[in-house]
Design an enzyme around this catalytic site. Structure first.
Site, mmCIF file in Angstrom:
data_model
loop_
_atom_site.group_PDB
_atom_site.id
_atom_site.type_symbol
_atom_site.label_atom_id
_atom_site.label_comp_id
_atom_site.label_asym_id
_atom_site.label_seq_id
_atom_site.Cartn_x
_atom_site.Cartn_y
_atom_site.Cartn_z
ATOM 1 N N ASP A 149 0.846 -1.188 0.000
ATOM 2 C CA ASP A 149 0.000 0.000 0.000
ATOM 3 C C ASP A 149 0.889 1.248 0.000
ATOM 4 O O ASP A 149 1.835 1.323 -0.778
ATOM 5 C CB ASP A 149 -0.961 -0.045 1.200
ATOM 6 C CG ASP A 149 -2.084 0.981 1.102
ATOM 7 O OD1 ASP A 149 -3.085 0.688 0.438
ATOM 8 O OD2 ASP A 149 -1.956 2.062 1.703
ATOM 9 N N TYR A 154 -3.061 10.608 -0.382
ATOM 10 C CA TYR A 154 -3.921 10.379 -1.539
ATOM 11 C C TYR A 154 -3.900 11.551 -2.514
ATOM 12 O O TYR A 154 -4.117 11.367 -3.718
ATOM 13 C CB TYR A 154 -5.355 10.084 -1.081
ATOM 14 C CG TYR A 154 -5.497 8.695 -0.523
ATOM 15 C CD1 TYR A 154 -5.883 7.639 -1.339
ATOM 16 C CD2 TYR A 154 -5.225 8.428 0.819
ATOM 17 C CE1 TYR A 154 -5.999 6.362 -0.842
ATOM 18 C CE2 TYR A 154 -5.331 7.156 1.322
ATOM 19 C CZ TYR A 154 -5.716 6.118 0.495
ATOM 20 O OH TYR A 154 -5.816 4.840 0.993
ATOM 21 N N HIS A 161 -4.866 -7.748 0.529
ATOM 22 C CA HIS A 161 -4.127 -6.491 0.617
ATOM 23 C C HIS A 161 -3.304 -6.372 1.899
ATOM 24 O O HIS A 161 -2.229 -5.782 1.893
ATOM 25 C CB HIS A 161 -5.135 -5.336 0.531
ATOM 26 C CG HIS A 161 -4.516 -3.989 0.503
ATOM 27 N ND1 HIS A 161 -3.742 -3.540 -0.541
ATOM 28 C CD2 HIS A 161 -4.549 -2.960 1.403
ATOM 29 C CE1 HIS A 161 -3.339 -2.312 -0.298
ATOM 30 N NE2 HIS A 161 -3.803 -1.927 0.870
#
Length: 400
Positions: free
Chosen positions: A198, A319, A373
């Site tokens: 991630d 982000y 994930h």
């Protein structure tokens, strides 16, 4: 007598002297959490929140059960005791601009003079909690005298107990700089291995591209476009199925990231105002991004840590760079340093081996039949085995 794995490997190059740290959430903070949770209102039943396949997000049934357990059958004290069974530290890290950051990290120090330093990097909505199962495995497998590695697990800036500057837009390059400064300051400037998924993947990649002390990197997520002229007929069946799931996720599951990127202030206030909102927003990710639903107690521990440290509004800054701007050169550039890639089928960005090999110096690859994930949390024994095999392959003199 000092605790095991806490003998700090000082050397002439050590410039940072960490202070031991203990997680001790005030009783008043936990009491406030319960009051706010108890008063929080559930949405009324709708067609969307009644769909058991979770096509529209968490169900009303799940959120009701999760709220009830969080209120009446969840003991943070047990999690806190487990967290504190591992050595924690805080350290001041000064970046190139002269700004000081307070970085929290866990560490298992080896007493072997040739131990390989490894920094393990979490993502969002993760934290250092993801790596506790791996640290447990290492503590049970080795003694301080036989542990082949120094394991460093930082809380990324803005997450958990690590600070985040208020006077600048922090980016992945800034995270990598702070992590590299930490590793060098701890005396590992001669070389270390980075590992991540991630956000941790991107940081590990930037470390490999831009920081000479990072000698190799291992990831459990990889992000790149297909090479020019790629023939999709060469994919194996698991890769084909995973890419189809990844395409569906980009169509139906990425709205959260666009919100984080474009309205971080607004969503920060929304989620920080109500623990039930945080539970729904973060809990959904643990359910949807894992191969199998994690235990509810595990999700509640992750959400509780985010709440009591006010992590959510401080952690979504990454982000803006990943989803709304042109990636920095250090993210998109190729690194010729050794790359290891552990492929898990339920990863949301399931890049095939051939794509990774075309964009990096892929020297180690394992395709696994299950896992998602949160690899360190879902499959700690598998991920640790891959990391150990990778390090033994790329680090001269490394042993298991």
């Amino acid at each position: 007598m000092s605790s095991p794995f806490t003998k700090f490997p000082t050397s002439s190059s050590t410039t940072i002297h960490p202070k031991p740290f203990k997680v001790d959430i005030p009783k008043s903070t936990l009491e406030e959490l319960k009051i706010l949770l108890k008063l929080s209102k559930l949405a009324p039943p709708t067609y969307e929140n009644s769909q058991q396949d979770r096509r529209y997000g968490v169900t009303g049934e799940w959120i009701r059960e999760a709220k009830d357990k969080w209120l009446n059958d969840f003991e943070w004290s047990k999690h806190e005791a487990y967290i504190n069974s591992f050595p924690h530290y805080t350290a001041p890290v000064v970046d190139d601009s002269g700004k000081e950051h307070s970085l929290h990290f866990l560490a298992l120090y080896s007493e072997k003079p040739d131990a390989v330093p490894i920094v393990m990097l979490h993502g969002w909505p993760g934290s250092f909690l993801e790596f506790l199962p791996i640290l447990d495995l290492l503590k049970n497998k080795y003694t301080p005298a036989t542990l082949p590695y120094h394991i460093i697990v930082p809380s990324l800036p803005g997450f958990a107990f690590s600070s985040l500057p208020l006077d600048q837009a922090f980016k992945l390059e800034n995270i990598a700089e702070v992590v590299d400064k930490l590793m060098i300051g701890l005396g590992f400037g001669a070389g270390y291995v980075s590992q991540g998924g991630d956000v941790g993947y991107f940081v590990a990649k930037v470390l490999a591209v831009s920081h000479p002390s990072c000698k190799a990197y291992h990831v459990n997520m990889y992000a790149t476009a297909p090479p020019d002229g790629f023939d999709y007929a060469t994919l194996n069946e698991p890769e084909r199925q995973a890419l189809e799931r990844g395409s569906k996720w980009r169509s139906t599951g990425i709205a959260y990231g666009i919100t984080h990127a474009t309205r971080p202030s607004t969503i920060g206030f929304v989620i920080a105002s109500n623990p039930l909102a945080l539970l729904a927003w973060v809990g959904e990710k643990y359910l949807e991004w894992s191969d199998e639903d994690p235990p509810l107690d595990t999700i509640l521990a992750a959400v509780t840590l985010y709440w009591v440290t006010e992590t959510f509004p401080r952690s979504i800054y990454v982000y803006g760079q990943l989803m709304t701007s042109t990636p920095h050169e250090s993210i998109s550039s190729r690194s010729d340093k050794p790359l290891g890639y552990s492929w898990f089928p339920r990863e949301m960005v399931p890049i095939p081996k051939s794509w990774a090999a075309a964009s990096g110096n892929l020297v180690f690859f394992k395709q696994h039949s299950k896992g998602g994930h949160f690899a360190a949390l879902e499959n700690p024994d598998v991920l640790l085995g891959d990391v150990e095999e990778f390090v033994a392959q790329v680090w001269p003199g490394a042993s298991k």
